[in-house]
Design a protein around this motif. Sequence first.
Motif, PDB file in Angstrom:
ATOM      1  N   LYS A 149       5.106  59.809-122.165  1.00  0.00           N
ATOM      2  CA  LYS A 149       5.026  61.074-121.412  1.00  0.00           C
ATOM      3  C   LYS A 149       3.878  61.046-120.411  1.00  0.00           C
ATOM      4  CE  LYS A 149       7.069  63.370-125.436  1.00  0.00           C
ATOM      5  NZ  LYS A 149       7.314  64.593-126.189  1.00  0.00           N
ATOM      6  N   SER A 176       6.735  56.537-119.011  1.00  0.00           N
ATOM      7  CA  SER A 176       7.403  57.827-118.854  1.00  0.00           C
ATOM      8  C   SER A 176       8.879  57.529-118.660  1.00  0.00           C
ATOM      9  CB  SER A 176       6.860  58.569-117.636  1.00  0.00           C
ATOM     10  OG  SER A 176       7.789  59.579-117.273  1.00  0.00           O
ATOM     11  N   ILE A 177       9.725  58.240-119.405  1.00  0.00           N
ATOM     12  CA  ILE A 177      11.154  57.979-119.237  1.00  0.00           C
ATOM     13  C   ILE A 177      11.629  58.476-117.876  1.00  0.00           C
ATOM     14  CG2 ILE A 177      11.795  57.874-121.666  1.00  0.00           C
ATOM     15  CD1 ILE A 177      12.757  60.811-121.374  1.00  0.00           C
ATOM     16  N   SER A 201       4.622  59.786-134.759  1.00  0.00           N
ATOM     17  CA  SER A 201       5.054  61.102-135.208  1.00  0.00           C
ATOM     18  C   SER A 201       6.404  61.457-134.591  1.00  0.00           C
ATOM     19  CB  SER A 201       4.054  62.176-134.800  1.00  0.00           C
ATOM     20  OG  SER A 201       2.744  61.724-134.976  1.00  0.00           O
ATOM     21  N   GLY A 205       8.708  60.596-128.621  1.00  0.00           N
ATOM     22  CA  GLY A 205       9.576  59.931-127.646  1.00  0.00           C
ATOM     23  C   GLY A 205      10.028  58.535-128.030  1.00  0.00           C
ATOM     24  N   SER A 208      13.832  58.214-127.256  1.00  0.00           N
ATOM     25  CA  SER A 208      13.992  58.244-125.791  1.00  0.00           C
ATOM     26  C   SER A 208      13.561  56.911-125.192  1.00  0.00           C
ATOM     27  CB  SER A 208      13.121  59.339-125.177  1.00  0.00           C
ATOM     28  OG  SER A 208      13.390  60.572-125.769  1.00  0.00           O
TER      29      SER A 208
HETATM   30  N1  LIG Z   1       8.070  64.597-120.131  1.00  0.00           N
HETATM   31  C1  LIG Z   1       8.527  63.634-120.920  1.00  0.00           C
HETATM   32  N2  LIG Z   1       9.246  63.966-122.019  1.00  0.00           N
HETATM   33  C2  LIG Z   1       9.689  62.967-122.832  1.00  0.00           C
HETATM   34  C3  LIG Z   1       9.408  61.596-122.545  1.00  0.00           C
HETATM   35  N3  LIG Z   1       9.962  60.850-123.547  1.00  0.00           N
HETATM   36  C4  LIG Z   1      10.553  61.716-124.397  1.00  0.00           C
HETATM   37  N4  LIG Z   1      10.402  62.992-123.983  1.00  0.00           N
HETATM   38  C5  LIG Z   1      10.916  64.208-124.646  1.00  0.00           C
HETATM   39  O1  LIG Z   1      10.285  64.375-125.913  1.00  0.00           O
HETATM   40  C6  LIG Z   1      11.198  64.928-126.866  1.00  0.00           C
HETATM   41  C7  LIG Z   1      11.264  64.084-128.120  1.00  0.00           C
HETATM   42  O2  LIG Z   1      11.818  62.811-127.809  1.00  0.00           O
HETATM   43  P1  LIG Z   1      12.486  61.866-128.919  1.00  0.00           P
HETATM   44  O3  LIG Z   1      12.831  60.589-128.235  1.00  0.00           O
HETATM   45  O4  LIG Z   1      13.565  62.561-129.650  1.00  0.00           O
HETATM   46  O5  LIG Z   1      11.247  61.654-129.899  1.00  0.00           O
HETATM   47  P2  LIG Z   1      11.194  60.905-131.307  1.00  0.00           P
HETATM   48  O6  LIG Z   1      11.219  61.963-132.354  1.00  0.00           O
HETATM   49  O7  LIG Z   1       9.877  60.162-131.326  1.00  0.00           O
HETATM   50  O8  LIG Z   1      12.354  59.968-131.397  1.00  0.00           O
HETATM   51  C8  LIG Z   1      12.538  65.052-126.125  1.00  0.00           C
HETATM   52  O9  LIG Z   1      12.673  66.371-125.681  1.00  0.00           O
HETATM   53  C9  LIG Z   1      12.392  64.090-124.972  1.00  0.00           C
HETATM   54  O10 LIG Z   1      13.175  64.471-123.847  1.00  0.00           O
HETATM   55  C10 LIG Z   1       8.652  61.281-121.348  1.00  0.00           C
HETATM   56  O11 LIG Z   1       8.364  60.117-121.025  1.00  0.00           O
HETATM   57  N5  LIG Z   1       8.244  62.345-120.590  1.00  0.00           N
END
Ligand SMILES: Nc1nc2c(ncn2[C@@H]2O[C@H](COP(=O)(O)OP(=O)(O)O)[C@@H](O)[C@H]2O)c(=O)[nH]1
Length: 350
Positions: A149, A176-177, A201, A205, A208
């Motif tokens: 992020k 950052s995605i 945690s 992300g 993602s």
């Molecule tokens: N702004 C931003 N949001 C992100 C990024 N990567 C993931 N997110 C958001 O963070 C939230 C959790 O992501 P997720 O991949 O499900 O997290 P996980 O629980 O670690 O697998 C989602 O709403 C994603 O869209 C990023 O690089 N930038």
Amino acid sequence: MNNLTLYGWNESLFQLKQTSPYKHLFHGRVSTVNKTNYEVVTACGLLLCELSGNLLYGRPSFELPCTGDWIIYQPFDDNKGLIVDILPRKHTLYRRKAGAVSEKQAIATHIEKAFIVQSLDANFNAQRTERFMVQALEEDIEPVLILTKADLEFSNHQVEEALKHLTRQVTIFYTSILSPETILPLRKFVKVGESIVLVGSSGVGKSSLINALCERQILLTSEISSSSGKGRHTSTRREMVLMDGSGVLIDTPGVREFGLAADNPEALADMFDVTDFAKSCRYGDCSHVNEPGCAVVAAVNNGLLEEHIYRSYLKLRKEAWYFSKSEHEKRKRDKSFSRIAKDAQRNKRR
Ligand SMILES: Nc1nc2c(ncn2[C@@H]2O[C@H](COP(=O)(O)OP(=O)(O)O)[C@@H](O)[C@H]2O)c(=O)[nH]1
Ligand SMILES: [Mg+2]
Ligand SMILES: [Zn+2]
């Protein structure tokens, strides 16, 4: 059909297989652990496997298959198999089982790198990074810190300050995605046949990032619900993903608390640069707390070793000692228990 070399199968695993009484049967790699069965990647596709009774009842739970284990199976029916043996593990990421004192839990095994994932918001925490690093280094797994992020606002200076004592042992990536150019270096960093576990945690992300690395929506991610502002936790059961022309990525569900299952306070001293000072302590077995002539405490007092690093070191060392001490006692107890059971059997036979 799968090419198991892409999943990490190699000559040394082949040699290990030759030591098994079941070496003439097929092998595969556990990709997902369900409650009562295992999904296994094999040369002939994905199989749903169960454990033989010998394994199920003959081993402590931390030795039962985890994601990444190489197993030997006997096929039956269509797409089913019975796991009859597990190849010896190497490079396993463990953690202390939640709520237990000395029990460990295997998260993933046959791992080359651990991606420690933290987001550059409130989740960022250098102590949590240290904790994951210690656990990875314990099994010779290369720790890599992924700060996600990076499109959010954060203080570069603060982050670098907080991590500067760790940079000797950990490579750091900012991602950052939303910017593919931040994903590319990470994709290049992953080699063919290599296995990588992602830890961190929930909500940082991880899923993602795996999707971004694979350039497709292969895992479900949690979307932020607009009404509550909180993430909905929609994690799929899928855990192991093969990156196109590259390595294996293993997703893990976020754990609230990552307790150490470590046994090696020496490595800890090394990680925190305590070893350099410890060489000058008056006593060889100095614990660096209150002994006279302790060079570590002196280094803290004259500012050569930062106090927060010293505190981190003491805290993790205490946890590692506590774990290994209770683990040894437990082993002793188990041993004497099995001796009592054997004696009782012998007496019965008399
Ligand atoms: N702004 C931003 N949001 C992100 C990024 N990567 C993931 N997110 C958001 O963070 C939230 C959790 O992501 P997720 O991949 O499900 O997290 P996980 O629980 O670690 O697998 C989602 O709403 C994603 O869209 C990023 O690089 N930038
Ligand atoms: Mg996830
Ligand atoms: Zn000392």
